[in-house]
Design an enzyme around this catalytic site. Sequence first.
Site, short mmCIF file in Angstrom:
data_model
loop_
_atom_site.label_atom_id
_atom_site.label_comp_id
_atom_site.label_asym_id
_atom_site.label_seq_id
_atom_site.Cartn_x
_atom_site.Cartn_y
_atom_site.Cartn_z
N CYS A 122 60.41 27.78 41.87
CA CYS A 122 60.74 28.11 43.64
C CYS A 122 59.62 27.42 44.46
CB CYS A 122 60.90 29.49 43.85
SG CYS A 122 61.92 30.50 42.92
N HIS B 165 60.26 30.29 51.11
CA HIS B 165 61.30 30.37 50.04
C HIS B 165 62.04 31.68 50.05
CE1 HIS B 165 63.02 30.92 46.17
NE2 HIS B 165 62.18 31.80 45.71
N ASN C 187 68.30 34.22 46.04
CA ASN C 187 67.18 33.25 45.66
C ASN C 187 67.84 31.76 45.00
OD1 ASN C 187 65.04 32.05 44.58
ND2 ASN C 187 64.09 33.84 43.83
N1 ACO Z 1 70.36 48.39 41.21
C1 ACO Z 1 70.08 49.84 41.23
N2 ACO Z 1 68.91 50.13 40.76
C2 ACO Z 1 68.02 49.33 40.23
C3 ACO Z 1 68.49 47.98 40.43
C4 ACO Z 1 69.55 47.34 40.86
N3 ACO Z 1 70.05 46.06 40.90
N4 ACO Z 1 67.04 47.07 39.59
C5 ACO Z 1 66.55 48.12 39.33
N5 ACO Z 1 66.91 49.42 39.72
C6 ACO Z 1 66.15 50.46 39.55
C7 ACO Z 1 65.03 50.56 38.57
O1 ACO Z 1 65.76 50.68 37.38
C8 ACO Z 1 64.12 51.75 38.94
O2 ACO Z 1 64.53 52.84 38.56
P1 ACO Z 1 63.79 53.97 38.32
O3 ACO Z 1 62.82 54.42 39.31
O4 ACO Z 1 64.78 55.17 37.80
O5 ACO Z 1 63.14 53.63 37.05
C9 ACO Z 1 64.14 51.52 40.56
O6 ACO Z 1 65.57 50.89 40.93
C10 ACO Z 1 63.10 50.78 40.95
O7 ACO Z 1 63.10 49.53 40.58
P2 ACO Z 1 61.80 48.55 40.87
O8 ACO Z 1 61.90 47.17 40.01
O9 ACO Z 1 60.59 49.11 40.96
O10 ACO Z 1 62.41 47.91 42.27
P3 ACO Z 1 61.81 47.28 43.42
O11 ACO Z 1 61.64 48.01 44.60
O12 ACO Z 1 60.31 46.64 42.86
O13 ACO Z 1 62.71 45.93 43.75
C11 ACO Z 1 62.95 43.70 43.32
C12 ACO Z 1 62.97 45.22 42.52
C13 ACO Z 1 64.07 43.47 44.39
C14 ACO Z 1 63.33 42.72 41.94
C15 ACO Z 1 61.49 43.28 43.94
O14 ACO Z 1 60.87 43.80 42.87
C16 ACO Z 1 61.40 41.87 44.10
O15 ACO Z 1 62.22 41.19 45.00
N6 ACO Z 1 60.09 41.26 43.56
C17 ACO Z 1 60.16 39.99 43.83
C18 ACO Z 1 61.17 38.86 42.97
C19 ACO Z 1 60.79 37.58 43.49
O16 ACO Z 1 60.43 37.15 44.77
N7 ACO Z 1 60.91 36.53 42.90
C20 ACO Z 1 60.69 34.90 43.33
C21 ACO Z 1 60.35 34.09 42.46
S1 ACO Z 1 61.66 33.81 41.49
C22 ACO Z 1 61.35 32.41 40.59
O17 ACO Z 1 60.17 31.73 40.87
C23 ACO Z 1 62.49 31.95 39.63
#
Ligand code: ACO
Length: 404
Positions: free
Chosen positions: A180, A330, A360
């Site tokens: 990215c 990004h 993304n």
């Molecule tokens: N739908 C419903 N529930 C979900 C989903 C979903 N799609 N995904 C995860 N959950 C659940 C989890 O199981 C968890 O449940 P639990 O509390 O019962 O265990 C809960 O939601 C919270 O999950 P988290 O992973 O802690 O959620 P978070 O708030 O961290 O959001 C996300 C996840 C959206 C992926 C976030 O962490 C994020 O955007 N991170 C950055 C990613 C990024 O920017 N990547 C960029 C680089 S990509 C590259 O370089 C290729």
Amino acid sequence: MANASGFFSPTVPSLRRRYQPCIGFYRSGFCSTELISKRVFCSSATEGAEKHASGASPSESRVPRLVSKGCKLVGCGSAVPKLQVSNDDLAKIVETSDEWISVRTGIHNRRVLTGKDSLTALAVEAAKKALQMAQVDPDDVDLVLLCTSTPEDLFGSAPQIQKALGCKRNPLAYDITAACSGFVLGLVSAACHIRGGGFHNVLVIGADALSRYVDWTDRGTCILFGDAAGAVLVQACDSEEDGIFGFDLHSDGEGQRHLNASIKDNEMDHVLGSNGSVSDFPPRRSSYSCIQMNGKEVFRFAVRAVPQSIEYALEKAGLSGSSIDWLLLHQANRRIIDAVATRLEVPPERVISNLANYGNTSAASIPLALDEAVRSGKVQSGHTIAAAGFGAGLTWGSAIIRWG
Ligand code: ACO
């Protein structure tokens, strides 16, 4: 773990007095004193993400570099696949909901390549549009940089783009792999090739098809990604017109464990030796695992490292946050974009984002959003943009640029 940052621009008044005659470098590698016009300063050093994010300035290690030309962004284009996949569509294949995805990420839709589609063709379409806007003939392109982590040929797809564009003068074409952050690295590479290598028209293309490496049963990652291509034509110009003011680049292999799609052995291809044991030779055929991500760690890294990188790049450019017209990050997560904008005190109306429609798209996200903003009249000639990429590697970086 490394970083590099610098400024080139003669258009920032406070830096002008530093220029003095010096040696110029040509693409051939020969040196000359004839095309000498200015001197600028860049820096490079080795530091970890933690240390850098905690406030150590890269400017301490600044060393002189020599350049002879300016460069400006004169055309852009983009292309996306036809197939649109909504949050509701995803809720049919994994346990999720439109509400969860929208609230946590800001994403509503994404475009995905189908079996017959080609990422290379998407990149060619984006490049053609950029050349058209720049009014540059494919024959006048002398370098094609394809920023991608998902090429359709392991050895690189850039030469295929060169062929498809019909560039008869055989420009140099190669791939840059930095997930990215790829497009920002490509932009800085283009500037270096123009300033130090004698290149004139450089096509920087960001194109990725992460949908091909997503585990579509993993709701933690499959909701995030989409496919797209975006391109910008960077052109050599008089040093007074220079439009790449400053940059700041980093990498930190320590963080790779939080985000990767690593090589894996194909279990089916294990070769048995004469005694029945698994033989080390010939080597097994390999493939890549699906994207593995610790979303929370990547999120934390992004909101910590990205604002600091932009601040360093602004410092190198001799500018402040209030002097940028647009913040273009990004497009990974709406909450990351908001947090960075808040930290830099950039108001929402000066933030470019099309994340809701495309998700993304990795290396494509910045040129895709830029292209939409230019074509809609939002970004106009002369506007200053702070662009920043971040992601796998880990890699991250920013560039302060002027459009047009
Ligand atoms: N739908 C419903 N529930 C979900 C989903 C979903 N799609 N995904 C995860 N959950 C659940 C989890 O199981 C968890 O449940 P639990 O509390 O019962 O265990 C809960 O939601 C919270 O999950 P988290 O992973 O802690 O959620 P978070 O708030 O961290 O959001 C996300 C996840 C959206 C992926 C976030 O962490 C994020 O955007 N991170 C950055 C990613 C990024 O920017 N990547 C960029 C680089 S990509 C590259 O370089 C290729």
